[in-house]
Motif scaffolding. Structure first.
Motif, PDB file in Angstrom:
ATOM      1  N   LYS A 248      -0.892 -51.502 -12.590  1.00 18.00           N
ATOM      2  CA  LYS A 248       0.107 -51.176 -11.576  1.00 18.00           C
ATOM      3  C   LYS A 248      -0.178 -51.838 -10.236  1.00 18.00           C
ATOM      4  CE  LYS A 248       1.353 -46.762 -13.689  1.00 18.00           C
ATOM      5  NZ  LYS A 248       1.509 -45.293 -13.493  1.00 18.00           N
ATOM      6  N   ILE A 249      -1.445 -52.138  -9.971  1.00 15.07           N
ATOM      7  CA  ILE A 249      -1.818 -52.798  -8.715  1.00 15.07           C
ATOM      8  C   ILE A 249      -2.348 -54.181  -9.044  1.00 15.07           C
ATOM      9  CG2 ILE A 249      -3.367 -52.746  -6.718  1.00 15.07           C
ATOM     10  CD1 ILE A 249      -3.276 -49.704  -6.852  1.00 15.07           C
ATOM     11  N   ARG A 250      -1.710 -55.203  -8.501  1.00 16.33           N
ATOM     12  CA  ARG A 250      -2.053 -56.585  -8.827  1.00 16.33           C
ATOM     13  C   ARG A 250      -3.070 -57.193  -7.878  1.00 16.33           C
ATOM     14  NH1 ARG A 250      -0.296 -56.871 -13.977  1.00 16.33           N
ATOM     15  NH2 ARG A 250       1.894 -56.241 -14.158  1.00 16.33           N
ATOM     16  N   TRP A 251      -3.466 -56.446  -6.883  1.00 15.15           N
ATOM     17  CA  TRP A 251      -4.447 -56.968  -5.932  1.00 15.15           C
ATOM     18  C   TRP A 251      -5.852 -56.804  -6.485  1.00 15.15           C
ATOM     19  CZ3 TRP A 251      -3.251 -59.567  -1.491  1.00 15.15           C
ATOM     20  CH2 TRP A 251      -1.910 -59.541  -1.109  1.00 15.15           C
ATOM     21  N   GLN A 252      -6.721 -57.727  -6.117  1.00 15.96           N
ATOM     22  CA  GLN A 252      -8.112 -57.734  -6.588  1.00 15.96           C
ATOM     23  C   GLN A 252      -9.018 -57.947  -5.388  1.00 15.96           C
ATOM     24  OE1 GLN A 252      -9.969 -61.265  -8.656  1.00 15.96           O
ATOM     25  NE2 GLN A 252      -9.572 -59.970 -10.448  1.00 15.96           N
ATOM     26  N   MET A 253      -9.967 -57.052  -5.215  1.00 19.93           N
ATOM     27  CA  MET A 253     -10.876 -57.125  -4.063  1.00 19.93           C
ATOM     28  C   MET A 253     -12.240 -57.672  -4.450  1.00 19.93           C
ATOM     29  SD  MET A 253     -10.132 -53.763  -1.722  1.00 19.93           S
ATOM     30  CE  MET A 253     -10.265 -52.578  -3.053  1.00 19.93           C
ATOM     31  N   HIS A 254     -12.827 -58.399  -3.527  1.00 22.42           N
ATOM     32  CA  HIS A 254     -14.187 -58.935  -3.679  1.00 22.42           C
ATOM     33  C   HIS A 254     -14.990 -58.561  -2.426  1.00 22.42           C
ATOM     34  CE1 HIS A 254     -12.993 -61.532  -7.138  1.00 22.42           C
ATOM     35  NE2 HIS A 254     -11.831 -61.440  -6.529  1.00 22.42           N
ATOM     36  N   PRO A 255     -15.348 -57.281  -2.308  1.00 18.17           N
ATOM     37  CA  PRO A 255     -16.059 -56.842  -1.097  1.00 18.17           C
ATOM     38  C   PRO A 255     -17.572 -56.992  -1.206  1.00 18.17           C
ATOM     39  CG  PRO A 255     -15.549 -54.954  -2.462  1.00 18.17           C
ATOM     40  CD  PRO A 255     -15.012 -56.165  -3.201  1.00 18.17           C
ATOM     41  N   VAL A 256     -18.213 -57.042  -0.068  1.00 13.69           N
ATOM     42  CA  VAL A 256     -19.672 -56.982  -0.022  1.00 13.69           C
ATOM     43  C   VAL A 256     -20.097 -55.550  -0.314  1.00 13.69           C
ATOM     44  CG1 VAL A 256     -21.651 -57.061   1.538  1.00 13.69           C
ATOM     45  CG2 VAL A 256     -19.959 -58.910   1.568  1.00 13.69           C
ATOM     46  N   ILE A 257     -21.010 -55.382  -1.270  1.00  8.79           N
ATOM     47  CA  ILE A 257     -21.448 -54.046  -1.682  1.00  8.79           C
ATOM     48  C   ILE A 257     -22.917 -53.798  -1.316  1.00  8.79           C
ATOM     49  CG2 ILE A 257     -21.615 -52.423  -3.607  1.00  8.79           C
ATOM     50  CD1 ILE A 257     -18.776 -53.364  -3.080  1.00  8.79           C
ATOM     51  N   TYR A 258     -23.756 -54.823  -1.488  1.00 10.80           N
ATOM     52  CA  TYR A 258     -25.201 -54.675  -1.291  1.00 10.80           C
ATOM     53  C   TYR A 258     -25.771 -55.796  -0.419  1.00 10.80           C
ATOM     54  CZ  TYR A 258     -25.192 -51.542  -5.376  1.00 10.80           C
ATOM     55  OH  TYR A 258     -24.953 -50.523  -6.257  1.00 10.80           O
TER      56      TYR A 258
END
Length: 448
Positions: free
Chosen positions: A360-370
């Motif tokens: 349903k959501i076509r956006w994809q995130m690539h966040p800094v996690i560590y």
């Protein structure tokens, strides 16, 4: 977008549709609306983002998704990004991933400005058009490149599908044999490893150029090290100068093939996240195993060289997993870094996307996690890792092919100039770098 910046780590796909904090009452939005997507973005970042405590308390949910995402990021974050998987134009673009080459604008000692091609990917549009490392670009789409317009020209190239280049060869301080070349937008294929064996002071030195660290590379790495070992290689030169990074597991596999005295239980990396993520420690064996295609630690160690020293060639384009190789080898052997300061991506993360069926959501995130650290707890190199010996790759033109014994960075190791001084120029180094088409990169990939 398989070839965007090649910063790939093991995939961890997270479904985060509603995970709001209990002490907050965010508004309710109709499903499918921009606001509902933004709420998903905010909730995801609140749980996993390294700087979650810096997310604004009352963001503007009515912003377009990409602008909303940016409004939540910490000022010091250079790397997190979001894309719409249905919109190719939302992905980060670069000259390298669109056309398959990169260039640097230099100021010579006499003040002359020249633009030199530093990298051409194998089986890329640039390669197929006839571009070669060391060529000089005199014009791009009819414009002469200068220090003042280089960034604008590069930016305009990202909106095109064909480039008209005037290129020539460098000979005795001048450009000769100029010709016109068209380079069309297209895909570049997986880059091969390049290895050589040099004779150095009566010893055999293995040279290995690694463009990136994709999952599944361990078999190829093991094979090259088996060849080095069979040939009696006693010293190793790793060329990571244009390596944006990739899989941490692939980096761990490479590191396992170099030093003596490590075991499957030897600590390799520490991941430190926010209050939700905490701290995660992994050994060599554990990190390698996160790549389902990888050879296991013990199999890799059968081809290990067992060295107490390694030379690593770097530039401003050396990033992420490539920097992990430098930093995380240091507890186990002497690392002699030669070249320029690295980019400074001391961080890792994973992909966040909606895995419902239907999606349903076509956006994809690539966040800094560590943030990442070595076995001794050393890290925090957001300003880049300084080389023990600074060597200007462009001190002598023309640039020679990668793997050539007389190429500036390679010859500085083979000829022993690295003993001259520490943290000082080991070459003449008076040529100034004015602009580089690939700095800073933003990486698409899987970071764990």
């Amino acid at each position: 977008m398989k070839h965007f910046f090649k910063l790939q780590f093991i995939a961890v796909i997270i479904l985060l549709i509603s995970c709001t904090d209990n002490d907050e009452n965010p508004p309710a939005f109709p499903e499918g609306s921009t606001e509902s997507v933004n709420l998903w973005v905010r909730d995801s970042l609140k749980r996993y983002y390294y700087w979650a405590d810096q997310i604004p308390a009352k963001p503007d949910y009515h912003l377009p998704v990409k602008e909303f995402f940016k409004s939540l990021l910490a000022p010091q974050d250079r790397f997190s990004f979001i894309v719409n998987t249905e919109d190719p134009s939302s992905y980060p673009r670069s000259i390298r991933n669109m056309y398959g080459f990169d260039y640097t604008v230099l100021q010579q000692t006499n003040g002359e400005v020249v633009t030199v091609i530093k990298l051409v990917l194998k089986d890329s549009p640039a390669f197929n058009a006839g571009l070669e490392r060391g060529m000089i670009i005199t014009k791009i789409n009819g414009k002469t490149v200068t220090a003042s317009n280089a960034e604008a020209i590069t930016s305009s190239m990202k909106d095109l599908t064909v480039l008209d280049l005037n290129v020539g060869s460098w000979s005795n301080g001048t450009v000769t044999g100029e010709k016109e070349i068209k380079v069309y937008y297209g895909l570049s294929f997986e880059q091969p490893l390049l290895s050589k064996i040099f004779e150095k002071n009566g010893k055999k030195a293995g040279y290995l150029y690694i463009y990136d660290f994709p999952d599944g590379i361990t078999q190829k790495l093991s094979q090259r090290f088996a060849e080095f070992k069979a040939a009696g290689v006693q010293e190793l030169i790793l060329d990571l100068r244009y390596n944006y990074g990739g899989s941490v597991s692939a980096a761990a596999a490479l590191c396992s093939l170099i030093p003596s005295g490590i075991s499957s239980a030897s600590p390799f990396i520490i991941f430190k996240g926010n209050k939700n993520g905490g701290e995660v420690k992994r050994t060599f064996a554990q990190q390698i195993a996160y790549d389902p295609k990888a050879l296991d630690f013990n199999t890799l160690r059968t081809n290990a060289l067992g060295l107490n020293k390694v030379y690593i060639l770097t530039s401003n384009s050396t990033a992420s997993a490539a920097e992990i190789v430098i930093n995380n080898l240091k507890p186990y052997l002497q690392v002699i870094q030669v070249g320029d300061v690295t980019l400074g991506k001391d961080m890792a993360g994973f992909t966040v996307e909606d895995k419902r069926k239907p999606q349903k959501i076509r956006w994809q995130m690539h966040p800094v996690i560590y943030k990442v650290f070595n076995a001794n707890g050393a890290g925090e190199y957001s300003n880049g890792i300084l080389p023990q010996v600074s060597v200007n790759e462009y001190a002598a033109l023309p640039l020679l092919p990668l793997g050539h014994a007389d190429e500036t960075l390679i010859s500085s190791v083979l000829n022993g100039t690295y003993f001259k001084s520490v943290h000082k120029e080991a070459s003449t180094g008076e040529v100034k770098i004015l602009y580089q088409s690939d700095v800073p990169p933003i990486a698409v990939g899987r970071n764990l």
